[in-house]
Design an enzyme around this catalytic site. Structure first.
Site, PDB file in Angstrom:
ATOM      1  N   LEU A   1       0.836  -1.209   0.000  1.00  0.00           N
ATOM      2  CA  LEU A   1       0.000   0.000   0.000  1.00  0.00           C
ATOM      3  C   LEU A   1       0.864   1.250   0.000  1.00  0.00           C
ATOM      4  O   LEU A   1       1.560   1.529   0.981  1.00  0.00           O
ATOM      5  CB  LEU A   1      -0.899  -0.006   1.245  1.00  0.00           C
ATOM      6  CG  LEU A   1      -1.976  -1.091   1.265  1.00  0.00           C
ATOM      7  CD1 LEU A   1      -2.473  -1.340   2.688  1.00  0.00           C
ATOM      8  CD2 LEU A   1      -3.141  -0.725   0.346  1.00  0.00           C
TER       9      LEU A   1
ATOM     10  N   GLN B   1       8.208  -4.572  -1.844  1.00  0.00           N
ATOM     11  CA  GLN B   1       7.766  -4.590  -3.246  1.00  0.00           C
ATOM     12  C   GLN B   1       8.651  -3.650  -4.078  1.00  0.00           C
ATOM     13  O   GLN B   1       8.717  -2.448  -3.813  1.00  0.00           O
ATOM     14  CB  GLN B   1       6.301  -4.158  -3.348  1.00  0.00           C
ATOM     15  CG  GLN B   1       5.734  -4.458  -4.729  1.00  0.00           C
ATOM     16  CD  GLN B   1       4.316  -3.959  -4.933  1.00  0.00           C
ATOM     17  OE1 GLN B   1       3.985  -2.844  -4.542  1.00  0.00           O
ATOM     18  NE2 GLN B   1       3.481  -4.776  -5.556  1.00  0.00           N
TER      19      GLN B   1
ATOM     20  N   HIS C   1       7.106  -5.974  -8.551  1.00  0.00           N
ATOM     21  CA  HIS C   1       5.803  -5.380  -8.884  1.00  0.00           C
ATOM     22  C   HIS C   1       5.585  -5.488 -10.397  1.00  0.00           C
ATOM     23  O   HIS C   1       6.016  -4.643 -11.170  1.00  0.00           O
ATOM     24  CB  HIS C   1       5.775  -3.923  -8.433  1.00  0.00           C
ATOM     25  CG  HIS C   1       4.404  -3.326  -8.351  1.00  0.00           C
ATOM     26  ND1 HIS C   1       3.290  -3.907  -8.961  1.00  0.00           N
ATOM     27  CD2 HIS C   1       3.933  -2.214  -7.727  1.00  0.00           C
ATOM     28  CE1 HIS C   1       2.229  -3.157  -8.698  1.00  0.00           C
ATOM     29  NE2 HIS C   1       2.588  -2.140  -7.966  1.00  0.00           N
TER      30      HIS C   1
ATOM     31  N   ALA D   1       2.483  -5.681 -11.572  1.00  0.00           N
ATOM     32  CA  ALA D   1       1.024  -5.445 -11.687  1.00  0.00           C
ATOM     33  C   ALA D   1       0.701  -3.981 -11.945  1.00  0.00           C
ATOM     34  O   ALA D   1       1.575  -3.132 -12.085  1.00  0.00           O
ATOM     35  CB  ALA D   1       0.345  -5.917 -10.395  1.00  0.00           C
TER      36      ALA D   1
ATOM     37  N   TYR E   1       2.339  -0.742 -14.195  1.00  0.00           N
ATOM     38  CA  TYR E   1       3.659  -0.134 -14.063  1.00  0.00           C
ATOM     39  C   TYR E   1       4.613  -0.781 -15.073  1.00  0.00           C
ATOM     40  O   TYR E   1       4.192  -1.570 -15.915  1.00  0.00           O
ATOM     41  CB  TYR E   1       4.124  -0.205 -12.598  1.00  0.00           C
ATOM     42  CG  TYR E   1       3.183   0.575 -11.705  1.00  0.00           C
ATOM     43  CD1 TYR E   1       3.069   1.966 -11.845  1.00  0.00           C
ATOM     44  CD2 TYR E   1       2.362  -0.051 -10.778  1.00  0.00           C
ATOM     45  CE1 TYR E   1       2.173   2.700 -11.074  1.00  0.00           C
ATOM     46  CE2 TYR E   1       1.468   0.677 -10.001  1.00  0.00           C
ATOM     47  CZ  TYR E   1       1.378   2.060 -10.157  1.00  0.00           C
ATOM     48  OH  TYR E   1       0.478   2.788  -9.403  1.00  0.00           O
TER      49      TYR E   1
ATOM     50  N   GLY F   1      -6.016  -4.934   1.377  1.00  0.00           N
ATOM     51  CA  GLY F   1      -5.438  -3.608   1.245  1.00  0.00           C
ATOM     52  C   GLY F   1      -6.131  -2.606   2.135  1.00  0.00           C
ATOM     53  O   GLY F   1      -5.686  -2.315   3.246  1.00  0.00           O
TER      54      GLY F   1
HETATM   55  C1  LIG Z   1      -3.988   3.600  -0.929  1.00  0.00           C
HETATM   56  C2  LIG Z   1      -3.621   2.412  -1.788  1.00  0.00           C
HETATM   57  C3  LIG Z   1      -2.307   2.225  -2.154  1.00  0.00           C
HETATM   58  C4  LIG Z   1      -1.932   1.113  -2.929  1.00  0.00           C
HETATM   59  N1  LIG Z   1      -0.613   0.913  -3.222  1.00  0.00           N
HETATM   60  C5  LIG Z   1      -0.225  -0.215  -3.862  1.00  0.00           C
HETATM   61  C6  LIG Z   1       1.152  -0.507  -4.050  1.00  0.00           C
HETATM   62  O1  LIG Z   1       2.051   0.225  -3.589  1.00  0.00           O
HETATM   63  N2  LIG Z   1       1.470  -1.644  -4.719  1.00  0.00           N
HETATM   64  C7  LIG Z   1       0.506  -2.482  -5.226  1.00  0.00           C
HETATM   65  O2  LIG Z   1       0.837  -3.492  -5.848  1.00  0.00           O
HETATM   66  N3  LIG Z   1      -0.795  -2.241  -5.032  1.00  0.00           N
HETATM   67  C8  LIG Z   1      -1.179  -1.149  -4.342  1.00  0.00           C
HETATM   68  N4  LIG Z   1      -2.510  -0.941  -4.089  1.00  0.00           N
HETATM   69  C9  LIG Z   1      -3.476  -2.018  -4.395  1.00  0.00           C
HETATM   70  C10 LIG Z   1      -3.655  -2.922  -3.169  1.00  0.00           C
HETATM   71  O3  LIG Z   1      -2.467  -3.649  -2.900  1.00  0.00           O
HETATM   72  C11 LIG Z   1      -4.808  -3.934  -3.367  1.00  0.00           C
HETATM   73  O4  LIG Z   1      -4.521  -4.772  -4.452  1.00  0.00           O
HETATM   74  C12 LIG Z   1      -6.133  -3.205  -3.608  1.00  0.00           C
HETATM   75  O5  LIG Z   1      -6.341  -2.210  -2.610  1.00  0.00           O
HETATM   76  C13 LIG Z   1      -7.295  -4.160  -3.604  1.00  0.00           C
HETATM   77  O6  LIG Z   1      -7.398  -4.813  -2.370  1.00  0.00           O
HETATM   78  P1  LIG Z   1      -8.520  -4.372  -1.274  1.00  0.00           P
HETATM   79  O7  LIG Z   1      -9.841  -4.488  -1.965  1.00  0.00           O
HETATM   80  O8  LIG Z   1      -8.329  -5.363  -0.150  1.00  0.00           O
HETATM   81  O9  LIG Z   1      -8.221  -2.975  -0.859  1.00  0.00           O
HETATM   82  C14 LIG Z   1      -2.916   0.178  -3.350  1.00  0.00           C
HETATM   83  C15 LIG Z   1      -4.240   0.391  -2.993  1.00  0.00           C
HETATM   84  C16 LIG Z   1      -4.610   1.477  -2.204  1.00  0.00           C
HETATM   85  C17 LIG Z   1      -6.042   1.630  -1.777  1.00  0.00           C
END
Ligand SMILES: Cc1cc2nc3c(=O)[nH]c(=O)nc-3n(C[C@H](O)[C@H](O)[C@H](O)COP(=O)(O)O)c2cc1C
Length: 370
Positions: A26, A101, A177, A179, A182, A322
């Site tokens: 996150l 990550q 990463h 996904a 990126y 997340g």
């Molecule tokens: C504030 C925020 C920051 C995120 N940052 C990343 C990140 O740094 N790397 C990544 O792969 N996904 C990132 N994501 C995606 C989350 O890892 C996750 O896949 C997504 O929130 C869906 O899961 P959830 O429904 O449990 O929130 C981010 C999501 C949110 C909401």
């Protein structure tokens, strides 16, 4: 439904996890000057650490050219390594495990976020819709410059070096990463990769960048301590592929030969069961499970019940959460005891201070009313 399946031990590389509730990576944009992790970040991660639980720390650029969000921590200077060591130690003191990550945003950036204000890079000069986050606030993604073939080895090397520095910082492993649109994902999918050299064209070529990065990172960490994250059907960052099933099926098959710690799959945000047999339909974990034999983490929109169901049916070994982890430092306990969850505040997701970061209450603490 019993939550038991989420709370049985499982194995990730050399590590025995005590439960299957993983903290998803996150981006929170709270590092200090020089993109250095700080005490506040150590407190945040330590709050979310549990005995034998896995945290995947936020996306962390391996190069000064890999940023799309001001305030993200980096992993390319000694000060960053030292800052991360404080975070890692705080998590280890709670008995938790923490992977880092490794990140390069590619085209999801803007000259304001680049050294010398140069254009961001990508496999091809195709712009994404959406915003990067500069110091001054959101800025629309810029038109990227297509990487020359001769530049690609340096980027792969920056991932290898980032992996090495993550090891110096004491992490338990790293996640590549791949996904969310990126740089590695931009190479994978044919909507963003129009190259006709060794890194573009057929999927064997488009996958080369991600696979070479993964191999480089494994050369540092060995097998079993390197995960890879993919988001086969996400359109985030204007991503699309003409045949995601073939593209991601190939990638999963190749990764299967590498002895990864895990494959981390971001599920398409759709309800119900999807068909994966037709061309551009979403690819979900059930399909990749048939191709990848190692541990799988699923992520994306899970609630307690859907997480339990997925692990029970055997489609994933672990589930990453997340947003629920943002708002619930003790999420694993809340899921275990089936307690209500705090709700998250979207306004404090990106940047700022302790508010909306380390001040979410644990079970039994009063919920602040402001
Ligand atoms: C504030 C925020 C920051 C995120 N940052 C990343 C990140 O740094 N790397 C990544 O792969 N996904 C990132 N994501 C995606 C989350 O890892 C996750 O896949 C997504 O929130 C869906 O899961 P959830 O429904 O449990 O929130 C981010 C999501 C949110 C909401």
């Amino acid at each position: 439904m019993s939550n038991q399946p989420l709370f049985t031990p499982t194995q990730v590389g050399p590590f025995k996890l005590e439960h299957r509730v993983v903290m998803a990576p996150l981006t929170r944009m709270r590092s200090s000057e020089g993109n250095v992790p700080n005490e506040l970040m150590a407190e945040y991660y330590a709050q979310r650490a549990t005995q034998g639980g896995l945290i995947i720390a936020e996306a962390t650029p391996v190069s000064p050219y890999g940023f799309g969000y001001a305030g993200s921590p980096g992993i390319f200077t000694q000060a960053q390594v030292d800052g991360w060591r404080t975070v890692v130690n705080a998590v280890h003191e709670k008995g938790g495990l923490i992977f880092l990550q490794l990140w390069h945003v590619g085209r999801q950036s803007h000259p304001l976020l680049q050294p010398g204000n140069i254009d961001p890079v990508a496999p091809s000069a195709i712009k994404a819709d959406g915003d990067a986050y500069a110091e001054t606030g959101p800025v629309a993604f810029a038109m990227p410059r297509a990487l020359a073939l001769a530049e690609i080895p340096d980027i792969i090397e920056s991932f290898r070096r980032g992996a090495e520095l993550a090891k110096d910082a004491g992490f338990d492993g790293v996640e590549v990463h791949g996904a969310n649109g990126y740089l590695p994902d931009q190479f994978l999918q044919d909507g963003t990769n129009r190259r006709n050299d060794a890194y573009g064209g057929p999927i064997e070529h488009r996958a080369r960048f991600l696979l070479e990065i993964t191999q480089a990172v494994i050369s540092v960490w060995g097998q079993g301590r390197v995960g890879v994250r993919l988001s086969p059907s996400s359109s985030y960052g204007s991503m699309h592929d003409s045949n995601p099933k073939a593209t991601f099926g190939y990638v999963a098959t190749q990764l299967d030969t590498m002895g990864l710690a895990y494959l981390h799959v971001v599920e398409p945000r759709i309800k119900g069961n999807e068909t994966i047999d037709e061309g551009a339909k979403p690819v979900a974990v059930q399909y990749l499970r048939t191709l990848f034999n190692g541990p799988i983490i699923a992520a994306g929109g899970f609630q307690r019940e859907s997480a339990v169901a997925l692990v029970s049916e055997g489609s994933a070994d672990m589930v990453a959460f997340g947003r629920a982890f943002i708002a619930n430092p003790d999420l694993a306990r809340r899921l275990h005891d089936d307690l209500p969850l705090n709700t998250y505040d979207r306004d404090t997701f990106y940047g700022g201070d302790a508010a909306g970061y380390t001040d979410y209450p644990f079970v039994g603490e009063p919920v602040a009313t402001t």
